[in-house]
Enzyme design. Structure first.
Site, PDB file in Angstrom:
ATOM      1  CG  MET A  60      -5.260   2.520  -4.743  1.00  0.00           C
ATOM      2  SD  MET A  60      -6.244   2.952  -6.213  1.00  0.00           S
ATOM      3  CE  MET A  60      -5.673   1.727  -7.374  1.00  0.00           C
TER       4      MET A  60
ATOM      5  CB  CYS B 268      -0.919   0.024   1.219  1.00  0.00           C
ATOM      6  SG  CYS B 268      -1.886   1.555   1.359  1.00  0.00           S
TER       7      CYS B 268
END
Length: 400
Positions: free
Chosen positions: A320, A106
């Site tokens: 993201m 992430c």
């Protein structure tokens, strides 16, 4: 008479925002011994902490926020490598089924790893200035890559407040600069098919004729880029335009499965359902003016292109972090769909793109070596802040 229920477990944890995501952070040694090793026991514990799976899609009985951006867990430990300070393992928790995807990183929460590692005492105190900046050397264990996080220090403490503004985050905070070293994901080619643009076989429901042009790239995170117009979109769509349309979501998932197969990430189309976190799928278009979800007006002259990306089956509210790396690297390589949407031309070192919440600049360096494109580094700035610290409680029977 039924046996009494055991008291809840109390596990030290930090609840933290990083970029446009947030998650529950743990020090490895603070987890129950049975959950310190990877496997079903660890997954069961972390899913129960987040509150998944939840058929109501609310995460009412857990720490999750019922979105892909807020159903995340992180495990940190002091690195045994002399070249790194901390080992960072990321888990994307599914909302509606008992599954944690450990297949990727992430990028947003990467910004929180440095500050959290400093808070947990995982960085050698001799490396921390009284005032200034410390480079936290992070080993990203999911994809075996190095990330450098530059964290501001004031009076010997992590500086969390500041005036750095990040579209998709309501309040300003201190800037955390990230450098992703050798950001091509995994050990294979950055372009797994060897081409910067492929003609991807899909279904008639996805694209007319069952074929669509795509850039398939392993950088930051495996990502499938397609042109917005090939899907009938403008590239300026906001979350509800996509997420309120079950047919559109199904088309994107079919596209994602076919792209994953072509990239060699799965061997059968039905395996994509058990690999929700990767690859990502995104659509791009040349710069256009639009109104962001916050009401902010984005002028076409202020950006190089527009990008919309999906995560865990839904259009992301911003972008993201790992997909931003993929955007930056793809923009740096002439001929990719991202590069062409940004105007084409020779290798560029940075790009500003529009996303549903605003804009983001990402830098990247790419070069050819032995006839193959390689990326040496990708950079961006995010922010991070500890929201709460203490002990998270979880029913003890989850470890039974």
């Amino acid at each position: 008479m039924s046996a009494p229920f055991a008291p809840q477990l109390r596990i030290p944890a930090i609840y933290m925002r990083g970029g446009t995501s947030k998650g529950v952070f743990f020090r490895l040694e603070d987890l129950p011994e049975a959950a310190q090793a990877p496997g079903p026991t660890r997954d069961a514990l972390l899913m129960r902490i987040v509150g998944s799976p939840d058929p109501y899609a609310k995460h009412t009985d857990g720490m999750g926020g019922a979105t892909s951006s807020t159903s995340k867990v992180v495990i940190l430990c002091k690195s045994e490598s002399p070249d790194h300070d901390v080992d960072y393992l990321f888990g994307q928790v599914a909302l509606d089924r008992p599954f944690i995807d450990w297949s990727g990183n992430c990028g947003n929460l990467s910004a929180a790893v440095g500050p959290c590692a400093l808070e947990l005492g995982l960085v050698d105190p001799e490396r921390i200035p009284q005032n200034g900046e410390v480079e936290v050397r992070i080993w990203q264990a999911n994809i075996a890559k190095t990330i450098i996080g530059r964290v501001a220090i004031t009076n010997g403490q992590v500086q969390e407040t500041g005036d750095f503004e990040l579209d998709g985050v309501t309040f300003p905070a201190a800037e955390v600069a990230l450098a992703f070293q050798d950001p091509a994901d995994g050990e294979g080619s950055m372009f797994p098919t060897g081409a910067v643009v492929d003609e991807l076989e899909v279904t008639e429901e996805v694209a007319v004729g069952g074929r669509i042009r795509a850039t398939l790239i392993n950088a930051g995170i495996p990502t499938i880029f397609v042109n917005a117009q090939d899907l009938g979109y403008s590239g300026t769509e906001l979350q509800d335009d996509i997420n309120s349309d079950p047919g559109a979501l199904a088309r994107f998932e079919t596209l994602r499965a076919h792209g994953a197969l072509r990239m060699g990430l799965i061997s059968r189309l039905d395996e994509a359902a058990s690999r929700q976190h990767t690859p990502k799928v995104a659509f791009v278009a040349p710069p256009k003016s639009y109104t962001a979800s916050s009401g902010k007006e984005i002028d076409a002259t202020s950006i190089d292109l527009v990008v919309r990306a999906l995560s865990m089956g839904k259009l992301h509210h911003a972008m993201m972090g790992t997909a931003a790396v993929a955007i930056g690297v793809a923009a740096a390589v002439p001929g990719t769909l991202v590069n062409l949407a940004a105007g084409g031309g020779e290798t560029r070192t940075s790009v500003v793109f529009g996303h549903p919440s605003g804009t983001l600049r990402v830098g990247a360096r790419a070069e050819q070596a032995d006839g193959r494109w390689v990326a040496t580094e990708a950079t961006m700035s995010r922010s991070a802040r500890i929201l709460m610290e203490g002990k998270v409680r979880v029913p003890a029977e989850v470890l039974a």
